[in-house]
Write an enzyme that holds these catalytic residues in place. Structure first.
Site: not given
Ligand code: 810
Ligand code: ZN
Length: 373
Positions: A93, A267, A305, A307, A310, A336
């Site tokens: 990220d 993710d 499952c 895994c 389990c 799991h």
């Molecule tokens: C994973 C890459 O995301 C980024 O670099 N910027 C970003 N990350 C987010 C992560 C988030 N996690 C959640 N909920 C758990 N909402 C998210 C929004 C962003 C986002 O707008 N922008």
């Molecule tokens: Zn399992």
């Protein structure tokens, strides 16, 4: 092995898609779930175990790694893949989201964000340029634009202003990313729950041009109904021939609904974080293994499952090791849960490939409605 970054769509079913992203470090089957490896580890899991669950790609966090052990140190040691012993693709990220949720004394300007480390109070700066440099030092295969994610609820003026800043930062990210064959830079759509701002953001990003596109700004407290209402149009505003990534999502039913609406990549910390608290995901819903009802139960978490948890351990054993705070408790239920998530993704991929997503989704919801026994 390819030296290119290439997304090939294999089949569609309604808005849902299944395909493969080819990268120099391996293929990513979509729809894909990325386990979160925040501090260069998927907590409580060896990398080979993460692979055994079926994961093709991991997520790394720029904010955490830039603070400790620093991107420069990881680069000196050969990059994040070597450092954490994971040789398949890694998506990192940009740090944008986490700096706003974790850092102290943040100051946001057109340039970027200055902040103090939540670990030792040291001063740091993140700009689009610095974020690209950090992600390059880490050796990330899929790099995310530096963006700003507004907390919801927010008024339209705030959402528009934030989205436009993120679009300016997307252009700077693209410029700073440079020419890196085999690597990808993903743009991040913003715009809150406003269809016009989402359209404007999608156009700004496609005019710049990215190898993939994320739907940002969701899973920030808006709730599943509002998220799905936004996903009823947002993915369609993005190019069909590039991967679409919904960040931070989510619960199994969130993922199913988002796949139905055209999302390819996910993710979420939920399966691993829940694994450490004894929350186990099964076809029949979530099982809290610390509940007294499991004390003498010889059955596995989920009879269906395959895994290692389990296949070899009873609920009674899992209950015991959680109550006695044994480390194996986190290892087994994390394994799991990650296995469950990867099985869910494999099921979705197969159902789309045979044009029976509707049947898969019907069974998914009916089985969950039965509840645990
Ligand atoms: C994973 C890459 O995301 C980024 O670099 N910027 C970003 N990350 C987010 C992560 C988030 N996690 C959640 N909920 C758990 N909402 C998210 C929004 C962003 C986002 O707008 N922008
Ligand atoms: Zn399992």
């Amino acid at each position: 092995m390819t030296q290119r970054f290439q997304f090939d769509l294999h089949a569609t079913d309604g808005k849902a898609r299944t395909g493969v992203i080819s990268t120099p470090r391996g293929e990513i089957r979509t729809p894909a779930f990325m386990p979160v490896g925040t501090a260069a580890t998927v907590k409580a899991m060896m990398p080979e175990s993460v692979r055994a669950t079926g994961a093709d790609i991991l997520l790394g966090n720029t904010y955490h790694l830039m603070l400790r052990p620093t991107a420069e140190r990881i680069a000196r040691l050969g990059g994040l893949h070597k450092f954490m012993n994971w040789d398949r693709p890694i998506l990192t990220d940009s740090g944008g989201f986490q700096v706003m949720s974790l850092a102290e004394l943040r100051k946001l300007t057109e340039e970027g964000v200055t902040f103090k480390s939540h670990i030792d109070g040291s001063k740091h700066v993140l700009t689009p340029e610095r974020s690209m440099e950090i992600q390059k030092l880490l050796g990330s295969d899929i790099v995310m634009c530096f963006d700003e994610c507004p907390a919801l609820p927010a008024d339209r003026a705030r959402i528009e202003e934030s989205m436009q800043l993120s679009m300016r930062w997307a252009a700077r990210s693209r410029e700073a990313f440079g020419d890196r064959p085999g690597h990808a830079l993903f743009g991040i759509q913003q715009g809150g729950l406003e269809q016009d701002f989402r359209e404007e953001s999608a156009k700004a990003l496609t005019d710049i041009g990215f190898e993939g596109y994320a739907v940002g700004g969701l899973a920030v407290g808006e709730g599943q109904e509002s998220m799905f209402a936004c996903l009823d149009y947002a993915p369609d505003q993005l190019p069909t021939d590039k991967p679409r990534y919904l960040m931070g999502v989510g619960k199994p039913d969130d993922i199913v609904g988002a796949v139905e609406r055209g999302i390819d990549m996910f993710d979420c910390v939920l399966p691993s974080r829940s694994g450490r608290t004894g929350q186990a995901f099964t076809r029949r819903g979530v099982v809290n293994i610390k509940n007294a009802r499991h004390t003498d139960d010889p059955r596995p978490l989920d009879e269906a499952c395959t895994c290692p948890c389990c296949a070899q351990y009873s609920r009674a054993y899992l209950h015991h090791v959680f109550k006695s705070h044994e480390m194996i408790s986190s290892m087994l239920v994390t394994w799991h849960n990650l296995h469950y998530y990867q099985e869910l993704m494999a099921g979705l991929r197969g159902a789309i490939a045979r044009a029976d997503l509707a049947g898969f989704v019907k069974t998914f919801h009916e089985t969950r409605a039965l509840g645990d026994i």
